[in-house]
Design an enzyme around this catalytic site. Structure first.
Site, PDB file in Angstrom:
ATOM      1  CE  LYS A  13      -2.429   0.583   3.776  1.00  0.00           C
ATOM      2  NZ  LYS A  13      -2.218   1.830   4.516  1.00  0.00           N
ATOM      3  NE  ARG A  88      -5.979   1.715  11.389  1.00  0.00           N
ATOM      4  CZ  ARG A  88      -4.796   2.225  11.053  1.00  0.00           C
ATOM      5  NH1 ARG A  88      -4.666   3.030  10.055  1.00  0.00           N
ATOM      6  NH2 ARG A  88      -3.724   1.935  11.751  1.00  0.00           N
ATOM      7  NE  ARG A 127       7.977  -6.677   5.265  1.00  0.00           N
ATOM      8  CZ  ARG A 127       6.926  -5.854   5.212  1.00  0.00           C
ATOM      9  NH1 ARG A 127       6.638  -5.236   4.088  1.00  0.00           N
ATOM     10  NH2 ARG A 127       6.169  -5.672   6.252  1.00  0.00           N
ATOM     11  NE  ARG A 133       8.982  -6.269  11.219  1.00  0.00           N
ATOM     12  CZ  ARG A 133       7.995  -5.420  10.982  1.00  0.00           C
ATOM     13  NH1 ARG A 133       8.187  -4.388  10.202  1.00  0.00           N
ATOM     14  NH2 ARG A 133       6.818  -5.607  11.523  1.00  0.00           N
ATOM     15  NE  ARG A 144       1.810  -7.675  12.204  1.00  0.00           N
ATOM     16  CZ  ARG A 144       2.865  -7.772  11.416  1.00  0.00           C
ATOM     17  NH1 ARG A 144       2.856  -7.235  10.222  1.00  0.00           N
ATOM     18  NH2 ARG A 144       3.925  -8.413  11.818  1.00  0.00           N
TER      19      ARG A 144
HETATM   20  P1  AMP Z   1      -0.392   2.903  11.013  1.00  0.00           P
HETATM   21  O1  AMP Z   1       0.955   3.503  10.758  1.00  0.00           O
HETATM   22  O2  AMP Z   1      -1.417   3.312   9.994  1.00  0.00           O
HETATM   23  O3  AMP Z   1      -0.334   1.409  11.193  1.00  0.00           O
HETATM   24  O4  AMP Z   1      -0.917   3.496  12.393  1.00  0.00           O
HETATM   25  C1  AMP Z   1      -0.194   3.318  13.585  1.00  0.00           C
HETATM   26  C2  AMP Z   1      -1.100   3.558  14.777  1.00  0.00           C
HETATM   27  O5  AMP Z   1      -1.609   4.880  14.740  1.00  0.00           O
HETATM   28  C3  AMP Z   1      -2.340   2.670  14.842  1.00  0.00           C
HETATM   29  O6  AMP Z   1      -2.065   1.440  15.451  1.00  0.00           O
HETATM   30  C4  AMP Z   1      -3.286   3.518  15.671  1.00  0.00           C
HETATM   31  O7  AMP Z   1      -2.965   3.451  17.050  1.00  0.00           O
HETATM   32  C5  AMP Z   1      -2.958   4.916  15.193  1.00  0.00           C
HETATM   33  N1  AMP Z   1      -3.816   5.301  14.041  1.00  0.00           N
HETATM   34  C6  AMP Z   1      -3.436   5.580  12.763  1.00  0.00           C
HETATM   35  N2  AMP Z   1      -4.481   5.886  11.987  1.00  0.00           N
HETATM   36  C7  AMP Z   1      -5.573   5.798  12.785  1.00  0.00           C
HETATM   37  C8  AMP Z   1      -6.985   5.977  12.590  1.00  0.00           C
HETATM   38  N3  AMP Z   1      -7.491   6.305  11.392  1.00  0.00           N
HETATM   39  N4  AMP Z   1      -7.796   5.797  13.660  1.00  0.00           N
HETATM   40  C9  AMP Z   1      -7.321   5.493  14.864  1.00  0.00           C
HETATM   41  N5  AMP Z   1      -6.023   5.280  15.125  1.00  0.00           N
HETATM   42  C10 AMP Z   1      -5.147   5.433  14.110  1.00  0.00           C
END
Ligand code: AMP
Length: 186
Positions: A13, A88, A127, A133, A144
Site C-alpha cells: 500500500k 479505520r 521479508r 524481524r 494482523r
Molecule cells: P499505522 O501507521 O497506519 O499502522 O498506524 C499506527 C497507529 O496509529 C495505529 O495502530 C493507531 O494506534 C494509530 N492510528 C493511525 N491511523 C488511525 C486511525 N485512522 N484511527 C485510529 N487510530 C489510528
C-alpha cells in the site's frame, strides 16, 4: 483528485500510495505518520495519541477527525490528497463525509488493494526472514491480516454502497499494479 487507499498488511500500500501521489501531484496523508510526528513534536495531540498507539489500540475518532479536517485544508492539498490509514472506523468514515461535504470536496474513489491471503503471508514471512524481524512469524502475520479484514470490511461495504469503491488486484509487478489503479480511476 481526492482519494482513499486501503489494503491489508504486506500488499504494498505504501509503495502504491507514493506512486499515486507522484502521478497526480497530490498530498499523501498517512494518519499513522501524522500521529508519529505529533508524538515527536510532543504536542497535546501526540501526548494523547501515544498511550493508545503504544497499546496497539485505535486513537479516538474525534482526535483523528480533527487532524484530518485541519490537514486537508492546508495549501498542499489544493490539488488533491490521498488518505492512507484513515478512516479505520464507520464513525470516522461518516465524519469524513461530513467534513468533505462542508468543504465542497468530492471523493473521487476508494482504492482497495486486494490479494490472496496465503500469498501475503508467504511474502511477509520471507521479508521477516530477510530482515530478521521477530514479529513476522506466520501466526502473527495471519493475525494482523484477520484484524485488518475484520476492522475494514464494514468500511469497504460503506464505500461500496456509495459506488466509490474500486477493487484492484494488488499482486504483480509494482508498475503493473499502479497501471491497474490508474485504469480504475479513469
Ligand atoms: P499505522 O501507521 O497506519 O499502522 O498506524 C499506527 C497507529 O496509529 C495505529 O495502530 C493507531 O494506534 C494509530 N492510528 C493511525 N491511523 C488511525 C486511525 N485512522 N484511527 C485510529 N487510530 C489510528
Amino acid at each position: 483528485m481526492k482519494l482513499l487507499i486501503m489494503g491489508p498488511p504486506g500488499v504494498g500500500k505504501g509503495t502504491q500510495a507514493g506512486r499515486i501521489r507522484d502521478y497526480f501531484d497530490i498530498a499523501h496523508l498517512s494518519t499513522g505518520d501524522i500521529l508519529r510526528s505529533e508524538i515527536e513534536a510532543r504536542s497535546s495531540i501526540g501526548t494523547e495519541a501515544k498511550t493508545y498507539m503504544n497499546a496497539g489500540r485505535l486513537v479516538p475518532d474525534e482526535v483523528l477527525l480533527k487532524i484530518v479536517q485541519e490537514r486537508i485544508t492546508k495549501p498542499d492539498c489544493v490539488k488533491g490528497y490521498l488518505l492512507d490509514g484513515f478512516p479505520r472506523t464507520i464513525p470516522q468514515a461518516e465524519g469524513l463525509e461530513k467534513i468533505m461535504t462542508d468543504l465542497d470536496h468530492k471523493l473521487a474513489a476508494v482504492i482497495s488493494l486486494t490479494a490472496d491471503e496465503n500469498e501475503l503471508v508467504n511474502r511477509l514471512v520471507k521479508r521477516g526472514q530477510d530482515s530478521g524481524r521477530s514479529d513476522d512469524t506466520p501466526e502473527i502475520i495471519r493475525n494482523r491480516q484477520n484484524i485488518y479484514w475484520e476492522q475494514t470490511a464494514p468500511l469497504l461495504d460503506f464505500y461500496r454502497s456509495k459506488g466509490v469503491l474500486r477493487d484492484v488486484d494488488g499482486l504483480g509487478k509494482i508498475a503493473e499494479i499502479t497501471d491497474r489503479i490508474l485504469n480504475v480511476l479513469k
